[in-house]
Motif scaffolding. Structure first.
Motif, PDB file in Angstrom:
ATOM      1  N   GLY A 205       0.805  -1.211   0.000  1.00  0.00           N
ATOM      2  CA  GLY A 205       0.000   0.000   0.000  1.00  0.00           C
ATOM      3  C   GLY A 205       0.838   1.262   0.000  1.00  0.00           C
ATOM      4  O   GLY A 205       0.296   2.369  -0.094  1.00  0.00           O
ATOM      5  N   PHE A 206       2.163   1.090   0.076  1.00  0.00           N
ATOM      6  CA  PHE A 206       3.041   2.254   0.050  1.00  0.00           C
ATOM      7  C   PHE A 206       4.017   2.107  -1.112  1.00  0.00           C
ATOM      8  O   PHE A 206       4.416   1.009  -1.475  1.00  0.00           O
ATOM      9  CB  PHE A 206       3.829   2.378   1.351  1.00  0.00           C
ATOM     10  CG  PHE A 206       4.741   3.573   1.394  1.00  0.00           C
ATOM     11  CD1 PHE A 206       4.227   4.844   1.537  1.00  0.00           C
ATOM     12  CD2 PHE A 206       6.117   3.428   1.255  1.00  0.00           C
ATOM     13  CE1 PHE A 206       5.057   5.961   1.558  1.00  0.00           C
ATOM     14  CE2 PHE A 206       6.957   4.529   1.277  1.00  0.00           C
ATOM     15  CZ  PHE A 206       6.429   5.801   1.427  1.00  0.00           C
ATOM     16  N   GLY A 207       4.406   3.246  -1.687  1.00  0.00           N
ATOM     17  CA  GLY A 207       5.360   3.213  -2.775  1.00  0.00           C
ATOM     18  C   GLY A 207       5.205   4.405  -3.688  1.00  0.00           C
ATOM     19  O   GLY A 207       4.663   5.451  -3.292  1.00  0.00           O
ATOM     20  N   ALA A 208       5.655   4.262  -4.907  1.00  0.00           N
ATOM     21  CA  ALA A 208       5.765   5.389  -5.836  1.00  0.00           C
ATOM     22  C   ALA A 208       4.441   6.099  -6.102  1.00  0.00           C
ATOM     23  O   ALA A 208       4.427   7.297  -6.363  1.00  0.00           O
ATOM     24  CB  ALA A 208       6.376   4.915  -7.158  1.00  0.00           C
ATOM     25  N   LYS A 209       3.327   5.385  -6.039  1.00  0.00           N
ATOM     26  CA  LYS A 209       2.036   5.996  -6.354  1.00  0.00           C
ATOM     27  C   LYS A 209       1.188   6.253  -5.107  1.00  0.00           C
ATOM     28  O   LYS A 209      -0.017   6.503  -5.198  1.00  0.00           O
ATOM     29  CB  LYS A 209       1.257   5.112  -7.338  1.00  0.00           C
ATOM     30  CG  LYS A 209       1.941   4.987  -8.702  1.00  0.00           C
ATOM     31  CD  LYS A 209       1.113   4.148  -9.654  1.00  0.00           C
ATOM     32  CE  LYS A 209       1.801   4.009 -11.011  1.00  0.00           C
ATOM     33  NZ  LYS A 209       1.020   3.182 -11.960  1.00  0.00           N
ATOM     34  N   ILE A 232      16.566   2.484  10.081  1.00  0.00           N
ATOM     35  CA  ILE A 232      15.420   1.995   9.303  1.00  0.00           C
ATOM     36  C   ILE A 232      15.681   2.174   7.813  1.00  0.00           C
ATOM     37  O   ILE A 232      16.139   3.231   7.368  1.00  0.00           O
ATOM     38  CB  ILE A 232      14.128   2.762   9.671  1.00  0.00           C
ATOM     39  CG1 ILE A 232      13.890   2.723  11.189  1.00  0.00           C
ATOM     40  CG2 ILE A 232      12.936   2.202   8.911  1.00  0.00           C
ATOM     41  CD1 ILE A 232      13.687   1.341  11.756  1.00  0.00           C
ATOM     42  N   VAL A 233      15.367   1.140   7.040  1.00  0.00           N
ATOM     43  CA  VAL A 233      15.393   1.202   5.572  1.00  0.00           C
ATOM     44  C   VAL A 233      13.996   0.857   5.070  1.00  0.00           C
ATOM     45  O   VAL A 233      13.446  -0.185   5.430  1.00  0.00           O
ATOM     46  CB  VAL A 233      16.419   0.215   4.971  1.00  0.00           C
ATOM     47  CG1 VAL A 233      16.382   0.283   3.441  1.00  0.00           C
ATOM     48  CG2 VAL A 233      17.823   0.492   5.487  1.00  0.00           C
ATOM     49  N   ILE A 234      13.404   1.744   4.276  1.00  0.00           N
ATOM     50  CA  ILE A 234      12.093   1.466   3.680  1.00  0.00           C
ATOM     51  C   ILE A 234      12.317   0.848   2.306  1.00  0.00           C
ATOM     52  O   ILE A 234      12.949   1.450   1.436  1.00  0.00           O
ATOM     53  CB  ILE A 234      11.233   2.739   3.543  1.00  0.00           C
ATOM     54  CG1 ILE A 234      11.171   3.482   4.878  1.00  0.00           C
ATOM     55  CG2 ILE A 234       9.839   2.375   3.056  1.00  0.00           C
ATOM     56  CD1 ILE A 234      10.432   2.763   5.970  1.00  0.00           C
ATOM     57  N   GLY A 242       8.818   7.771  -1.461  1.00  0.00           N
ATOM     58  CA  GLY A 242      10.045   7.229  -0.892  1.00  0.00           C
ATOM     59  C   GLY A 242      10.974   8.314  -0.393  1.00  0.00           C
ATOM     60  O   GLY A 242      11.550   8.215   0.701  1.00  0.00           O
ATOM     61  N   LEU A 243      11.132   9.380  -1.183  1.00  0.00           N
ATOM     62  CA  LEU A 243      12.001  10.488  -0.769  1.00  0.00           C
ATOM     63  C   LEU A 243      11.510  11.130   0.525  1.00  0.00           C
ATOM     64  O   LEU A 243      12.310  11.577   1.351  1.00  0.00           O
ATOM     65  CB  LEU A 243      12.066  11.537  -1.875  1.00  0.00           C
ATOM     66  CG  LEU A 243      12.772  11.125  -3.176  1.00  0.00           C
ATOM     67  CD1 LEU A 243      12.578  12.195  -4.246  1.00  0.00           C
ATOM     68  CD2 LEU A 243      14.263  10.870  -2.941  1.00  0.00           C
ATOM     69  N   GLY A 253      17.397   5.184   5.184  1.00  0.00           N
ATOM     70  CA  GLY A 253      17.719   4.641   3.870  1.00  0.00           C
ATOM     71  C   GLY A 253      16.457   4.201   3.163  1.00  0.00           C
ATOM     72  O   GLY A 253      15.444   3.889   3.797  1.00  0.00           O
ATOM     73  N   ILE A 254      16.487   4.203   1.842  1.00  0.00           N
ATOM     74  CA  ILE A 254      15.386   3.653   1.049  1.00  0.00           C
ATOM     75  C   ILE A 254      15.971   2.717   0.008  1.00  0.00           C
ATOM     76  O   ILE A 254      17.133   2.826  -0.380  1.00  0.00           O
ATOM     77  CB  ILE A 254      14.528   4.732   0.348  1.00  0.00           C
ATOM     78  CG1 ILE A 254      15.378   5.585  -0.610  1.00  0.00           C
ATOM     79  CG2 ILE A 254      13.795   5.588   1.361  1.00  0.00           C
ATOM     80  CD1 ILE A 254      14.539   6.513  -1.491  1.00  0.00           C
TER      81      ILE A 254
END
Length: 440
Positions: A205-209, A232-234, A242-243, A253-254
């Motif tokens: 449910g999370f991400g670029a869009k 934490i790294v997503i 993400g940014l 971190g991503i």
């Protein structure tokens, strides 16, 4: 001592950690970037299911001192929609059915962790992601297996000659589960006591869009992970969403891929794959001011309209000397360079200033550009709709994160993730901005 001799020293901002997922295709293009000294990333994630045919790229990255993270793809072996794919050929895969928690008692399939450790050592990994699973509303069954699996893997790595290989623990869940205080508590129970370095989060449910509201929820709820006391790294966190996790300090971190692996959808893991479905998406061209990737056909229609080239084509001559032509001919190189520079832009700032900079210098210009694009007539209904949707999303995204920034400015101190330490060869590393030719 006079005032002229006094120099105020400012602490170095906590460095950000960008990871690039190699994916299952495109390794030859990445290798070409490495050979041309155009690869800015120093941390890479390889899928165990595809690593055998990516050895040339892996060895080139190892030679330059990069950090190599191996995703064991163990979660996929328990997913109805993934167990029968390439992961079935791994020593710990099962082509007949997905694994269940009952398959992992104290004595059952114990050799898997030995095989994973030997695999990580043989492939030269500097880091391995712990063998965890997708957990949603029913956390308990897999959670116990995953905690035990991390301990077993550490023991087997030490036995196999991999004492120097770090383990990063990954939580794979949904944004809904993360927002539920009770489920979140179970997810984190016992994690802090495990032998790992960084905590990775992959949230369906999370991400670029992701929407602005969804991103704000993630930024707020994922901060509860800071209680574990690890950086934490997503994972699979693309685009402005993400940014934002870096800008607001939720993550240090991503990790993302190139047009793919920029978001995660657990629904794709739940359903059995359909015959005839799948395959690549073709070339995808990144347009930063729309926070979107366009297909070749969409890009052709978009850039055919007067004024779009000057406003939206890459004008960074060190990235795309020929502008739109280079964007279209080398879309992977263009995307990697521009995404890395977005991260580097945040990296050079003190932590307390990153959110405001993100809003004023990155999001606001994108909103203005998207509004201008939405006024144009493209002669392509699909592109017209895409541009309109991008404008609406960016406006709402800016409003939601602007609201979060205002709330945090008047609230109590907000926790920030520490930065993941670099685990490649230190003498070959350099700061984000200096890699890209910038200055601090």
């Amino acid at each position: 001592m006079t005032a002229n001799n006094i120099h105020l020293l400012h602490a170095r901002p906590s460095p950000l950690a960008p990871f690039l997922r190699v994916g299952h295709t495109g390794q030859h293009r990445l290798e070409a970037m490495v050979a041309a000294n155009r690869m800015p990333y120093q941390r890479f994630v390889f899928d165990a299911a595809h690593i055998r045919r990516q050895q040339s790229l892996l060895q080139a990255l190892k030679a330059r001192g990069s950090e190599i993270v191996i995703d064991l793809n163990f979660a996929e072996t328990a997913a109805p929609g993934r167990f029968a794919t390439a992961v079935a050929k791994l020593p710990w895969g099962n082509a007949e059915r997905p694994w269940t928690p009952d398959d992992f008692g104290r004595e059952r399939n114990a050799d898997f962790f030995k095989q994973m450790a030997e695999f990580a050592v043989a492939n030269g990994g500097t880091t391995v992601l712990a063998p965890t699973h997708l957990v949603e509303s029913d956390v308990a069954p897999w959670h116990t297996v995953d905690l035990d699996g991390c301990v077993r893997l550490r023991r087997e790595l030490d036995r196999a000659g991999g004492k120097s290989i770090a383990i990063d623990y990954q939580i794979i869940t949904t944004t809904a589960a993360l927002k539920d205080p009770q489920l979140r508590s179970v997810l984190l129970d016992g994690v802090a006591d495990l032998p790992f370095q960084n905590l990775w989060l992959r949230a369906s449910g999370f991400g670029a869009k992701a929407t602005g509201a969804g991103t704000r929820h993630l930024l707020e709820t994922a901060r509860h992970l800071h209680a574990v006391g690890r950086p934490i790294v997503i994972d699979m966190a693309g685009g402005f969403a993400g940014l934002s996790t870096l800008a607001f300090g939720t993550a240090g971190g991503i990790c993302h891929g190139i047009a793919l692996s920029e978001s995660f959808n657990a629904a794709d893991w739940r359903k059995l794959p359909q015959e005839g479905k799948g395959g690549g998406l073709g070339a995808r061209i990144y347009v930063a001011d729309l926070d979107r990737h366009l297909s070749e056909k969409q890009a052709e229609a978009f850039f055919a309209v007067r004024g779009t080239k000057s406003r939206f084509a890459c004008n960074d001559t060190s990235c795309c000397p020929s502008g739109l032509d280079d964007m279209a001919e080398s879309p992977q190189s263009h995307f990697i360079t521009q995404r890395f520079r977005q991260i580097a832009e945040l990296d050079r700032l003190p932590e307390a200033r990153r959110a405001e900079h993100f809003l004023l210098r990155m999001l606001d210009p994108a909103v203005r550009s998207a509004r201008q694009a939405a006024k144009l007539k493209f002669g392509d209904e699909q592109v017209q709709k895409l541009v309109g949707e991008s404008k609406t999303r960016l406006i709402r995204f800016r409003d939601a994160l602007g609201g979060l920034h205002e709330a945090e400015a008047v609230g109590t101190d907000v926790s920030r993730s520490r930065a993941p330490a670099f685990r490649g060869r230190q003498e070959d590393t350099c700061e984000l901005v200096s890699i890209m030719g910038g200055r601090r």
